[in-house]
Structure formats: structure tokens, C-alpha cells
Design a protein around this motif. Sequence first.
Motif, PDB file in Angstrom:
ATOM      1  N   ARG A   1     -56.983  83.581   4.146  1.00 43.11           N
ATOM      2  CA  ARG A   1     -57.885  82.448   3.914  1.00 43.11           C
ATOM      3  C   ARG A   1     -57.057  81.214   4.241  1.00 43.11           C
ATOM      4  NH1 ARG A   1     -59.802  83.915  -1.036  1.00 43.11           N
ATOM      5  NH2 ARG A   1     -57.819  83.188  -1.806  1.00 43.11           N
ATOM      6  N   ALA A   2     -57.392  80.572   5.375  1.00 46.21           N
ATOM      7  CA  ALA A   2     -56.498  79.547   5.907  1.00 46.21           C
ATOM      8  C   ALA A   2     -56.937  78.141   5.555  1.00 46.21           C
ATOM      9  CB  ALA A   2     -56.419  79.678   7.420  1.00 46.21           C
ATOM     10  N   LYS A   3     -55.931  77.271   5.310  1.00 48.28           N
ATOM     11  CA  LYS A   3     -56.222  75.849   5.121  1.00 48.28           C
ATOM     12  C   LYS A   3     -56.589  75.241   6.464  1.00 48.28           C
ATOM     13  CE  LYS A   3     -52.849  75.521   1.412  1.00 48.28           C
ATOM     14  NZ  LYS A   3     -51.425  75.797   1.455  1.00 48.28           N
ATOM     15  N   ARG A   4     -55.996  75.813   7.528  1.00 48.68           N
ATOM     16  CA  ARG A   4     -56.219  75.223   8.847  1.00 48.68           C
ATOM     17  C   ARG A   4     -56.309  76.344   9.874  1.00 48.68           C
ATOM     18  NH1 ARG A   4     -53.376  69.907  10.892  1.00 48.68           N
ATOM     19  NH2 ARG A   4     -54.792  69.623  12.646  1.00 48.68           N
ATOM     20  N   VAL A   5     -57.320  76.281  10.735  1.00 46.60           N
ATOM     21  CA  VAL A   5     -57.501  77.317  11.744  1.00 46.60           C
ATOM     22  C   VAL A   5     -57.344  76.697  13.135  1.00 46.60           C
ATOM     23  CG1 VAL A   5     -59.114  78.992  12.736  1.00 46.60           C
ATOM     24  CG2 VAL A   5     -59.037  78.658  10.254  1.00 46.60           C
ATOM     25  N   ILE A   6     -56.568  77.336  13.975  1.00 45.03           N
ATOM     26  CA  ILE A   6     -56.438  76.903  15.374  1.00 45.03           C
ATOM     27  C   ILE A   6     -57.050  77.994  16.230  1.00 45.03           C
ATOM     28  CG2 ILE A   6     -54.819  76.395  17.252  1.00 45.03           C
ATOM     29  CD1 ILE A   6     -52.859  75.374  15.117  1.00 45.03           C
ATOM     30  N   ASN A   7     -58.062  77.606  16.997  1.00 44.95           N
ATOM     31  CA  ASN A   7     -58.727  78.596  17.846  1.00 44.95           C
ATOM     32  C   ASN A   7     -58.014  78.670  19.195  1.00 44.95           C
ATOM     33  OD1 ASN A   7     -60.396  80.221  19.337  1.00 44.95           O
ATOM     34  ND2 ASN A   7     -62.272  79.365  18.469  1.00 44.95           N
ATOM     35  N   ALA A   8     -57.470  79.837  19.498  1.00 44.29           N
ATOM     36  CA  ALA A   8     -56.706  80.005  20.737  1.00 44.29           C
ATOM     37  C   ALA A   8     -57.426  80.946  21.711  1.00 44.29           C
ATOM     38  CB  ALA A   8     -55.311  80.541  20.412  1.00 44.29           C
ATOM     39  N   THR A   9     -58.714  81.065  21.538  1.00 45.72           N
ATOM     40  CA  THR A   9     -59.490  81.963  22.411  1.00 45.72           C
ATOM     41  C   THR A   9     -59.300  81.581  23.880  1.00 45.72           C
ATOM     42  OG1 THR A   9     -61.109  82.199  20.651  1.00 45.72           O
ATOM     43  CG2 THR A   9     -61.806  82.874  22.853  1.00 45.72           C
ATOM     44  N   GLY A  10     -59.012  82.577  24.692  1.00 38.87           N
ATOM     45  CA  GLY A  10     -58.816  82.340  26.119  1.00 38.87           C
ATOM     46  C   GLY A  10     -57.434  81.831  26.479  1.00 38.87           C
ATOM     47  N   LYS A  11     -56.597  81.649  25.472  1.00 38.41           N
ATOM     48  CA  LYS A  11     -55.255  81.112  25.728  1.00 38.41           C
ATOM     49  C   LYS A  11     -54.200  82.195  25.473  1.00 38.41           C
ATOM     50  CE  LYS A  11     -57.105  76.734  24.258  1.00 38.41           C
ATOM     51  NZ  LYS A  11     -57.754  76.566  25.565  1.00 38.41           N
ATOM     52  N   VAL A  12     -52.962  81.862  25.800  1.00 36.22           N
ATOM     53  CA  VAL A  12     -51.865  82.805  25.576  1.00 36.22           C
ATOM     54  C   VAL A  12     -50.932  82.201  24.530  1.00 36.22           C
ATOM     55  CG1 VAL A  12     -49.864  83.888  26.663  1.00 36.22           C
ATOM     56  CG2 VAL A  12     -52.072  83.916  27.821  1.00 36.22           C
ATOM     57  N   ILE A  13     -50.557  83.022  23.559  1.00 35.30           N
ATOM     58  CA  ILE A  13     -49.717  82.577  22.446  1.00 35.30           C
ATOM     59  C   ILE A  13     -48.336  83.195  22.644  1.00 35.30           C
ATOM     60  CG2 ILE A  13     -49.483  82.562  19.931  1.00 35.30           C
ATOM     61  CD1 ILE A  13     -52.591  83.255  19.919  1.00 35.30           C
ATOM     62  N   ILE A  14     -47.341  82.334  22.790  1.00 36.03           N
ATOM     63  CA  ILE A  14     -45.992  82.848  23.110  1.00 36.03           C
ATOM     64  C   ILE A  14     -44.971  82.333  22.099  1.00 36.03           C
ATOM     65  CG2 ILE A  14     -46.493  82.967  25.597  1.00 36.03           C
ATOM     66  CD1 ILE A  14     -44.811  80.327  25.891  1.00 36.03           C
ATOM     67  N   PRO A  15     -43.809  82.981  22.020  1.00 34.64           N
ATOM     68  CA  PRO A  15     -42.726  82.392  21.229  1.00 34.64           C
ATOM     69  C   PRO A  15     -42.326  81.070  21.889  1.00 34.64           C
ATOM     70  CG  PRO A  15     -42.173  84.648  21.956  1.00 34.64           C
ATOM     71  CD  PRO A  15     -43.399  84.226  22.703  1.00 34.64           C
ATOM     72  N   GLY A  16     -42.031  80.056  21.110  1.00 34.13           N
ATOM     73  CA  GLY A  16     -41.570  78.789  21.688  1.00 34.13           C
ATOM     74  C   GLY A  16     -40.370  79.039  22.582  1.00 34.13           C
ATOM     75  N   LEU A  17     -40.270  78.270  23.659  1.00 34.29           N
ATOM     76  CA  LEU A  17     -39.180  78.490  24.616  1.00 34.29           C
ATOM     77  C   LEU A  17     -37.869  77.940  24.061  1.00 34.29           C
ATOM     78  CD1 LEU A  17     -41.121  77.593  27.887  1.00 34.29           C
ATOM     79  CD2 LEU A  17     -40.792  79.839  26.826  1.00 34.29           C
ATOM     80  N   ILE A  18     -36.776  78.507  24.549  1.00 35.80           N
ATOM     81  CA  ILE A  18     -35.454  78.156  24.027  1.00 35.80           C
ATOM     82  C   ILE A  18     -34.595  77.622  25.165  1.00 35.80           C
ATOM     83  CG2 ILE A  18     -33.386  79.113  22.936  1.00 35.80           C
ATOM     84  CD1 ILE A  18     -35.267  80.807  21.269  1.00 35.80           C
TER      85      ILE A  18
END
Length: 471
Positions: A79-96
Motif C-alpha cells: 500500500r504505497a504513499k506514492r505510485v510511479i507508473n512505468a508502463t511501457g518503460k524500462v526500469i534499470i539499476p542507476g548507472l555508475i
Amino acid sequence: MDKLKYFFSILLLISTPISGLAVTVAEKSRAVDVDILIVGGTIVTMNAKREIIENGAIAITNGKIDLMGTRRIVERNSRAKRVINATGKVIIPGLINTHTHIPMVLFRGISDDLDLNDWLTKFIFPAEAKNVNEQFVRVGARLGLAEMIRGGTTTYCDMYYFEDAIAEETKKAGVRGVLGETIIQFPVSDNKTPAEAIAYTERFIKKWKGDPLIVAAAAPHAPYTVSTADLKAIRAQSDRLDSPVVIHVAETKKERDDILAQYGKTPVAYLDSIGFLSNRTIAAHSVWVTPDEIDIYRNRGVGVAHNPQSNMKLASGVAPVPAMLARDVAIGIGTDGAASNNDLNMWEEMDTAAKLHKLISNDPKTLPAEQAFEMATIRGAKALHLDKITGSLEPGKRADIAIVDFDGLHQTPFYNVYSHLVYATKASDVRTVIINGRIVMLDRRLLTLNERAIKIDANAYRKKIIDSLGK
Ligand SMILES: [Zn+2]
């Protein structure tokens, strides 16, 4: 009891193959409060199995990834305080970005197309001598941090002067950093002797000990600009304070030849012979290294930063990256300072690394896209000795995440996610960035930095820098 059930469901979720999630167990457990819930999109985990989760979701609590899996199950359990909709996108580890000198963005394009020696002695060192102070590094750091966040970089490794001020700006921007204070044989803006600089690093490292974002470090410039005695003292300090050491090693053929003439050994062998290298060392460049020296890196657990664009632009040579990867050396990708690149763009750097080593090895199978992406994420985290907390998307790790648009013209059509990430995607495709569970860019809007003020401040330095060089 609820907590226990939740924990149990997490265990099941992370230990069950993605396609066969235990829906019944998840359905029994009750939703738990989480800070942020990212839903939809393709998650590129970069975990050991290199799992990719279609239509996935990530729940973040207290800066950490709590729960990750398919959207249906994670949504049901959170049950989230904040929702980010990433539909159609790619979720990656932050780059280093494993190597940079962040304030040098203010010298971006000041002089190009010169030998390293001329570039350094005629432009960079004089420009630094006349301009670098605490205010300069703060303005430069803010500009560089904004550029990095925009490009999905969540962790960087730095080496510069007034590094404590850079650490303060980095912390304010909410970015993760391994930040090294430069120690060098000649007087510089902040410290006049190596002894002063070593005393500075002592205070600096102690001040930031235990910080959730900042890892303070010593950064002896290179084997040819720091004495053997000082390098030994820096290693002893690193042992005592359990802190990393950042150094340039074997960047040019001249350096290798000079060190060989002076000490009878090539740079890595020399550093090892004086007991300098450890599993807290981060060695930038390492272009002119022998197979035996690659073994030394591997055996000592040294992290390496490969900077293909800087090495190409200064014609320093090509680091033997495929040989290092074959020996499983912890090697990541870095941009180097923007004066020799001329940006902090990890997407270009990945693309360049993958293509450069194909060309040099005369083999298009060298450094495939997935391996280049690994160097920019989890292997880069290993290079910075931070792979326990970042570099991949896994429950328990810090939430360092970039959400990337995948519907640009240059990304259409889409067949393979690693191919698109390395060969097609641009820094400007990064839409949202989360570091340590804090949203630092949302729908391309920077939340921790003021872009307009940053540009005004940076442009004010332009005239000052030109005047200081007498041009
Ligand atoms: Zn460098």
C-alpha cells in the motif's frame, strides 16, 4: 504477525522463478505500507541470474528495495504513499560512473585535440591554478550532478580538490558518491603539500563515516605525481580508516616508461611491490598494463575504471578490457572529467566501450551489449566496492533506480533490451531517477537541483576562465 507474513511472502517472491510466482501465498498476505511503488514496465534487474521482469513492480521503503516481482503480486502486497507508473518503460539499476573529476565540467571544451602533456600543462593546470577554489568546485559539482542525474547516473567516483565541498553538494543533490580528495606532489588550490592533503583526507574521511550516500576517500593523483613514501602513508591510512583509495594508473605509455625507468617496474607491479594495492583501491585507466598486472588486480581485488572516450580523445591507448573481463576483474566504466570527454554521459560511454573493443580485437563478438551494460551497473558497483548495496535491482539493496523511456523514434522497433540500452538509448531518454529511495528527477524535472541557477552560475565562470588564460 502481519510483518512475519509479509517477510515470508518476500522470501517466496525472491526465491521463486519469476514465471511461477506463488500467487496463493501472496494473496493470503496483507498489504504493507511502502514509501514508493513503481508499477508496470520492464525491470532489468542485473541480478546474478540476469532476470528481466515484464510488467513488473518495485516497492521501496526506507530507501531500500523491499519487494520486487510482477506487478500483480507486488501491488497486492503493498500500500504505497506514492505510485510511479512505468508502463511501457524500462526500469534499470542507476548507472555508475566509476571515474570523473566533477567540477571540470566548467572546463568543458576549454581546449581540445592536444597531447595529454600539452593539454595538462598549457591549459588544465594553469586554469586550475587560477580558478579553483571552494566556490568553483561547488558550482562545477552542481552542474555535473544535474547532468549526471539527467542521464540516469546514481553513483559516481570523483577525484578533485576541496572534495569535502563536493561531498556536501553531492549529499544535497541526493547522489551517491565515492569522493576522493586529490593528493599530489606540487602545491594546489586547497593543500600546499602532500602532508597537508593527507591530514585533510584524515578529517574528511572521519567526517563522512557512516553517511548513507557519501564515501570519502583519499585520491593520490598517480604513481608519477606522488612519492613512494606518501603512497605508503595513504595505504596505511586506508587500512586504519577502512576507506577507499582512488588513483590514476598506467594512463599513458609515457607514464609506463617513466615509472619503469625510475623504479625498475611497470606501474601496477611497482604499486604492488610497495604494498599499495588492496581491495579498497580504485584504479582509473590502466591502459598500459601487462597480463601479469591484470592478475595482480584480480588477486588484490582492485577495482578498475575504464574511460574509453577520454583515452581515445587524448590518444592514450586502449585498455585491455576483454583480458580483464576474462580474468573477472571488477572493471566499470567512467567518463573521466568533462574537459577530456566532453560530458558525463554514461550512455555514450557504454556504447563507445562496446564498439571500441570490437574494433581493436577485430571481433564483433567482443564486449556484447549485455556485458557493456553490466560494466555500467553491477560490475561498476564492484569496481567501487559498493556492490553489496547498489548496482542491481534486488530486494535488500538500496533503491538506486532509473526509469527510461523506450518509445523514441531511435528506439523503434524494439527487439532486445540490452541492445537498445547500449546501442540506441540516449541520456535524454531517462525520465525518472531515484537514489537511496529519494526521487531526484521526476518526469525529467530535477527535484534537488535548480537547473536555471546552475546554468547562470556556470556561465559566469566562462568569462573568468577565459580571462585567466590570457586569451
Ligand atoms: Zn582522471
